[in-house]
Design an enzyme around this catalytic site. Structure first.
Site, PDB file in Angstrom:
ATOM      1  N   GLU A   1      -1.119  -0.629   0.278  1.00 14.74           N
ATOM      2  CA  GLU A   1      -2.123  -1.675   0.495  1.00 14.74           C
ATOM      3  C   GLU A   1      -1.458  -3.053   0.498  1.00 14.74           C
ATOM      4  O   GLU A   1      -1.856  -3.952   1.232  1.00 14.74           O
ATOM      5  CB  GLU A   1      -3.183  -1.576  -0.612  1.00 14.74           C
ATOM      6  CG  GLU A   1      -4.432  -2.397  -0.389  1.00 14.74           C
ATOM      7  CD  GLU A   1      -5.396  -1.841   0.665  1.00 14.74           C
ATOM      8  OE1 GLU A   1      -5.467  -0.624   0.865  1.00 14.74           O
ATOM      9  OE2 GLU A   1      -6.082  -2.663   1.306  1.00 14.74           O
TER      10      GLU A   1
ATOM     11  N   CYS B   1     -11.786   8.604   2.700  1.00 15.83           N
ATOM     12  CA  CYS B   1     -11.095   8.380   1.432  1.00 15.83           C
ATOM     13  C   CYS B   1     -11.123   9.702   0.673  1.00 15.83           C
ATOM     14  O   CYS B   1     -12.202  10.299   0.503  1.00 15.83           O
ATOM     15  CB  CYS B   1     -11.846   7.302   0.646  1.00 15.83           C
ATOM     16  SG  CYS B   1     -11.299   7.118  -1.059  1.00 15.83           S
TER      17      CYS B   1
ATOM     18  N   ASP C   1     -13.638   3.391   3.250  1.00 13.46           N
ATOM     19  CA  ASP C   1     -12.541   3.667   2.319  1.00 13.46           C
ATOM     20  C   ASP C   1     -12.497   2.498   1.335  1.00 13.46           C
ATOM     21  O   ASP C   1     -13.209   1.499   1.498  1.00 13.46           O
ATOM     22  CB  ASP C   1     -11.206   3.770   3.090  1.00 13.46           C
ATOM     23  CG  ASP C   1     -10.010   4.056   2.168  1.00 13.46           C
ATOM     24  OD1 ASP C   1     -10.136   4.895   1.266  1.00 13.46           O
ATOM     25  OD2 ASP C   1      -8.955   3.423   2.342  1.00 13.46           O
ATOM     26  N   SER C   2     -11.610   2.612   0.355  1.00  9.92           N
ATOM     27  CA  SER C   2     -11.443   1.502  -0.593  1.00  9.92           C
ATOM     28  C   SER C   2     -10.745   0.312   0.079  1.00  9.92           C
ATOM     29  O   SER C   2     -10.896  -0.823  -0.365  1.00  9.92           O
ATOM     30  CB  SER C   2     -10.605   1.970  -1.779  1.00  9.92           C
ATOM     31  OG  SER C   2      -9.347   2.433  -1.319  1.00  9.92           O
TER      32      SER C   2
ATOM     33  N   CYS D   1      -4.360  11.437   0.617  1.00  7.87           N
ATOM     34  CA  CYS D   1      -4.860  10.070   0.465  1.00  7.87           C
ATOM     35  C   CYS D   1      -4.730   9.450   1.850  1.00  7.87           C
ATOM     36  O   CYS D   1      -3.685   9.599   2.498  1.00  7.87           O
ATOM     37  CB  CYS D   1      -4.025   9.298  -0.549  1.00  7.87           C
ATOM     38  SG  CYS D   1      -4.437   7.526  -0.620  1.00  7.87           S
TER      39      CYS D   1
ATOM     40  N   HIS E   1      -4.311   6.567   2.762  1.00  7.66           N
ATOM     41  CA  HIS E   1      -3.286   5.524   2.891  1.00  7.66           C
ATOM     42  C   HIS E   1      -1.937   6.118   3.329  1.00  7.66           C
ATOM     43  O   HIS E   1      -1.106   5.439   3.902  1.00  7.66           O
ATOM     44  CB  HIS E   1      -3.058   4.804   1.544  1.00  7.66           C
ATOM     45  CG  HIS E   1      -4.079   3.757   1.204  1.00  7.66           C
ATOM     46  ND1 HIS E   1      -5.369   4.058   0.875  1.00  7.66           N
ATOM     47  CD2 HIS E   1      -3.973   2.396   1.145  1.00  7.66           C
ATOM     48  CE1 HIS E   1      -6.025   2.932   0.611  1.00  7.66           C
ATOM     49  NE2 HIS E   1      -5.195   1.908   0.766  1.00  7.66           N
TER      50      HIS E   1
END
Ligand code: DGL
Length: 277
Positions: free
Chosen positions: A164, A83, A20-21, A196, A198
């Site tokens: 994040e 992601c 993932d990022s 997403c 996240h």
């Protein structure tokens, strides 16, 4: 044939690669760990390029291929693109790069399958990064399976960077979430896809916003169940032994370290990998 059996057993004990990022994919890694406690994981968080949500499709493809190459070098037996942005924009590219060497899993198809097969739905809301929403991938995939379903998609670009940075379960996050969810686009939805990885970290707040009547769907558990199914079918489930996990980042960030510990307790060993040099 004993030699073939040996090869299968060895390859089954190779790790699952996940990327993932940043910390978002940890929600998927965590669910995989719960579903498959003997599997070793190699996680790559591309924190140097975070957020992915506003990058061009070409950049996302470039990052994803390089990370897939890294995960193959780590002998991973499967690659999970944890992601939504990379799954929307780079899944086919990663798949052709990997060229059948190992299965490549995205986080979108298992969720689409889940919403089509379960529940009685009329209008499904989708929230995600600009990249995911612009691709319109959820609406296209859902409507190709059931053209009667109404799909309303809304880009919520502040959410991933906010999470994040560790901003969830507080006043600021509740205000930002409410501001997005009160959009007229999402009026009268009966389900909301958290598109997403996240967002499972704010799932509780989203549920609190709606109180009840809207099913909140996130990818973590659904994708973990899919990973198990694929490994089982191909006889690649790891044998019963203590797993070894590796967590790599392209840039050290405090929030990544804290989140990794939050999900995996102190069992983590965070390594910086310079795959971009
Ligand atoms: N967690 C990612 C996703 O599912 C990316 C968020 C971002 O880096 O913008 O889209």
């Amino acid at each position: 044939m004993p030699s073939e059996k040996k090869t299968t057993a060895n390859s089954a004990n190779r790790p699952i690669g996940i990327f993932d990022s940043g910390i978002g994919g940890l929600t998927v890694a965590n669910a995989i760990q719960k579903e498959l406690p003997y599997e070793s994981l190699v996680y790559f968080g591309d924190t140097a390029h975070l957020p992915y949500g506003d990058k061009s499709p070409d950049s996302i493809k470039y990052y994803s291929i390089r990370i897939a190459q890294f995960l193959l070098q780590q002998q991973c037996k499967m690659i999970v693109i944890a992601c939504n942005t990379a799954s929307s924009l780079a899944f086919e590219t990663v798949k052709s790069f990997v060229d059948g060497k190992v299965p490549v899993i995205n986080v979108i198809d298992p969720v689409v399958d889940h919403v089509i097969r379960t529940g009685k739905r009329k209008k499904i809301g989708v929230i995600g990064t600009k990249g995911t929403i612009k691709s319109d991938i959820y609406a296209k995939k859902i409507r190709s399976r059931n053209s009667k379903l109404d799909v309303a998609s809304l880009a919520t670009p502040l959410l991933a960077p906010m999470i994040e940075e560790g901003f969830f379960n507080n006043k600021i996050s509740r205000t930002v979430i409410a501001s997005y969810l009160s959009s007229r686009k999402l009026a009268k939805i009966d389900s909301l896809i958290l598109a997403c990885t996240h967002y499972p970290l704010i799932k509780k707040e989203v549920e609190e916003y709606y109180e009840e009547g809207v099913e909140i769907v996130d990818s973590a558990g659904v994708v973990a169940a899919h990973v198990k199914e694929v490994l089982k079918k191909s006889k690649q489930l790891a044998g019963k032994k203590k797993p070894v996990h590796h967590f790599y980042v392209s840039d050290f960030t405090k929030s990544f370290e804290e989140s990794t510990k939050y999900f995996f307790k102190n069992k983590i060993h965070l390594e910086k990998s310079d795959i971009w040099i």
